[in-house]
Scaffold this active site. Structure first.
Site, PDB file in Angstrom:
ATOM      1  CE1 TYR A 132      28.648  16.600  31.492  1.00 16.51           C
ATOM      2  CE2 TYR A 132      29.199  17.611  33.584  1.00 16.51           C
ATOM      3  CZ  TYR A 132      29.099  16.495  32.791  1.00 16.51           C
ATOM      4  OH  TYR A 132      29.449  15.283  33.288  1.00 16.51           O
ATOM      5  CG  HIS A 133      30.791  24.746  30.982  1.00 16.28           C
ATOM      6  ND1 HIS A 133      31.982  24.765  31.666  1.00 16.28           N
ATOM      7  CD2 HIS A 133      29.835  24.458  31.905  1.00 16.28           C
ATOM      8  CE1 HIS A 133      31.768  24.505  32.948  1.00 16.28           C
ATOM      9  NE2 HIS A 133      30.466  24.296  33.116  1.00 16.28           N
TER      10      HIS A 133
END
Ligand SMILES: Cc1cc2nc3c(=O)[nH]c(=O)nc-3n(C[C@H](O)[C@H](O)[C@H](O)COP(=O)(O)OP(=O)(O)OC[C@H]3O[C@@H](n4cnc5c(N)ncnc54)[C@H](O)[C@@H]3O)c2cc1C
Length: 531
Positions: A468-469
């Protein structure tokens, strides 16, 4: 308020909330903040472990998916993103990790003066309210509360001992002098509750009369006259509206939607815009390029003892105790971050700094829904901190409500395949130390049948996913493919900035919320100083 403001900010996420606060602080400027999602009233946002629930909740989460990923066995990988006040900081795993000194020095050396570690550190400190107190690396009194969980867990302690046995030192502070080592994570929580960017920055600012926040307002276009941005068109309750900015429009819609909004507004790769019948305002080839993200693999073990959170949830009595612990003392699993313990290490001795991050969870899940396994499971994961593969975000149509095509190209580079392979071997090495092996009944996923290098790589391709980056799609720089300059102004445009995760030239070596908040603090300062 009228429909004219000094600044219009699109997106009330990590960056947007910081900007809304700082730009209204003096009372001298009027600001409109537009957010596509609603208010952060869902209670699972505020209970730390609730990230496992909001991960699957369309009310607060865009729940994007990638296009079929060619080197991940054609899978469409889920890309959760916050759609609510606080943005992704309202649904994230709360881990507070800034990255490595070299990450920022690399940004500076890539042609971005003013972005080295020593330039960024004051803004990390300015934002922070560190529960352990101030020191050379940490600040107190800032809006963002950073704290430790109250609990220790025998499995997490054993993970740390395993790391030490494998030659990885214990580290009490991943954001201090050196990131390398194993230990418990700190997180963005205050009194045991999530401290999102909305809680930290936006709530106090919402009392100010010079800030207007409109929720359920989806920006469809930046309004331009020639090469000057002067407003935003947005949709509320199905109706189109416009608002105007006398000073600047600031796009803070995140690494997926900032490039999307620029492209919809005619700022982007000329051929892409032409293909979708969008008039070109400014051909800027880099918009939506340079997408990259952290790829993660998780290995799951069955525990010899019923001491995991899976066991807590299988027993009605223990489940009730979890609720009571949290309600009475803000402790227990409900107060935990996404990864109780973890660490940073080098997969090869010749490396000068960690290239992988571990997360340790005293529970296990398939991640297809919020439920945990019905056996005593625990998980260790590994992610490649500095991937070299690059992908794209491109509009699929001129319809602002349609999701863009997200193509990460995970594992496109052989170096990324090698790091993931070595990383999975490293967590298995930790599992084989006496400290951890005494807790292990068997490896459940991928299991002992996955032993050769090819089998491990296939496991990564089959089960790996984003942690999730996503960053980099409106990259800061001074070359032809850069989108913003070092003051985060869009190249070739006037009165238009992008300020969020999309401007990172390269992803930081760790979780990305703290660096995004730092970026917004630094950019707000630069705007207010009239740069
Ligand atoms: C599930 C998950 C777990 C994570 N875990 C961690 C963690 O533990 N630690 C950590 O440091 N980082 C974590 N991250 C990453 C971190 O939260 C993000 O990097 C950071 O929040 C990004 O901030 P941003 O301002 O760039 O974008 P966001 O915070 O995503 O904000 C963008 C905002 O813009 C809004 N928006 C988008 N388009 C429009 C439009 N057209 N009009 C109006 N509004 C719009 C969105 O709804 C959103 O609110 C996680 C992220 C996710 C999704």
């Amino acid at each position: 308020m009228s429909n004219s403001y000094d600044y219009i900010i699109v997106g009330a996420g990590s960056a947007g909330c910081v900007l809304a606060n700082r730009l209204t602080e003096s009372g001298q400027h009027t600001v409109l903040l537009l957010e596509s999602g609603g208010r952060d009233t869902n209670r699972w946002i505020h209970i730390p472990i609730g990230f496992g629930k909001v991960m699957f909740d369309r009310e607060v989460n865009w729940m994007f998916e990638t296009e079929p990923e060619p080197r991940m066995n054609g899978r469409n990988i889920k890309v959760p993103r916050g759609r609510v006040l606080g943005g992704s900081s309202s649904i994230n795993g709360l881990l507070y990790v800034r990255g490595q000194r070299e990450d920022f020095d690399d940004w500076r050396d890539l042609g971005n003066p003013g972005w080295g570690y020593e330039d960024c550190l004051p803004y990390f400190k300015k934002s922070e309210d560190q529960a352990r107190g101030a020191d050379d690396w940490h600040g107190i009194g800032g809006p963002l509360s950073v704290s430790d969980v109250k609990d220790r867990h025998p499995l997490a302690d054993s993970f740390i001992e395993a790391g030490e046995a494998a030659g990885i030192r214990r580290n009490h502070d991943f954001n201090g002098e050196s990131q390398e080592g194993v230990g418990y994570f700190q997180g963005t929580a205050r009194n045991g509750l999530r401290c999102s960017a909305a809680v930290a920055y936006l709530r106090p600012a919402m009392r100010r009369s010079n800030l207007e926040v409109i929720t359920h307002a989806h920006a469809s276009r930046v309004l331009t006259t020639g090469l000057r941005a002067h407003g935003v068109e947005f949709v509320v309750d199905g109706a189109k509206r416009q608002a105007f900015a006398t000073r600047e429009v600031i796009v803070a819609a995140g690494a997926i939607q900032s490039p999307q909004l620029l492209q919809l507004s005619g700022i982007g790769p000329a051929d892409l815009l032409q293909r979708h019948g969008i008039d070109i305002v400014h051909a800027l080839a880099g918009v939506g390029q340079n997408f990259h993200d952290h790829l993660q693999s998780r290995v799951i073990w069955e525990c010899t003892q019923p001491i995991t959170v899976n066991d807590d949830l299988m027993s009605p009595w223990r489940k009730m105790m979890l609720g009571a612990k949290f309600a009475l003392n803000r402790s227990g699993p409900l107060s935990w971050y996404a990864g109780l313990a973890g660490g940073f290490s080098r997969t090869r001795p010749e490396l000068t700094r960690p290239d992988v991050q571990f997360h340790f969870f005293p529970y296990s899940t398939d991640r297809t829904d919020p439920s945990l396994h019905k056996y005593s499971g625990f998980t260790m994961s590994v992610c490649n901190l500095r991937p070299e593969s690059r992908g794209t975000v491109e509009i699929k149509s001129a319809d602002p409500s349609a999701a863009p095509a997200i193509q990460p190209n995970f594992l496109e580079r052989e170096s990324d395949v090698a790091t993931m392979l070595d990383g999975v071997k490293l967590i298995r090495k930790l599992a084989a130390t006496p400290a951890l092996s005494r807790w292990i009944k068997c490896e459940r996923d991928p299991g002992p049948g996955c032993a050769s290098d090819d089998e491990i790589i296939d496991f990564v391709r089959n089960k790996g996913f984003t942690v999730y980056h996503p960053v980099g799609t409106c990259r800061m720089g001074s070359d032809q493919a850069a989108v913003v300059d070092q003051k985060l102004r869009v190249h070739g445009m006037q009165n238009l900035r992008v300020i969020d995760a999309s401007v990172m030239p390269a992803v930081t070596s760790g979780n990305t919320n703290a660096p995004v908040i730092m970026i917004a603090e630094k950019a707000a300062d630069s705007i207010l100083r009239g740069e």
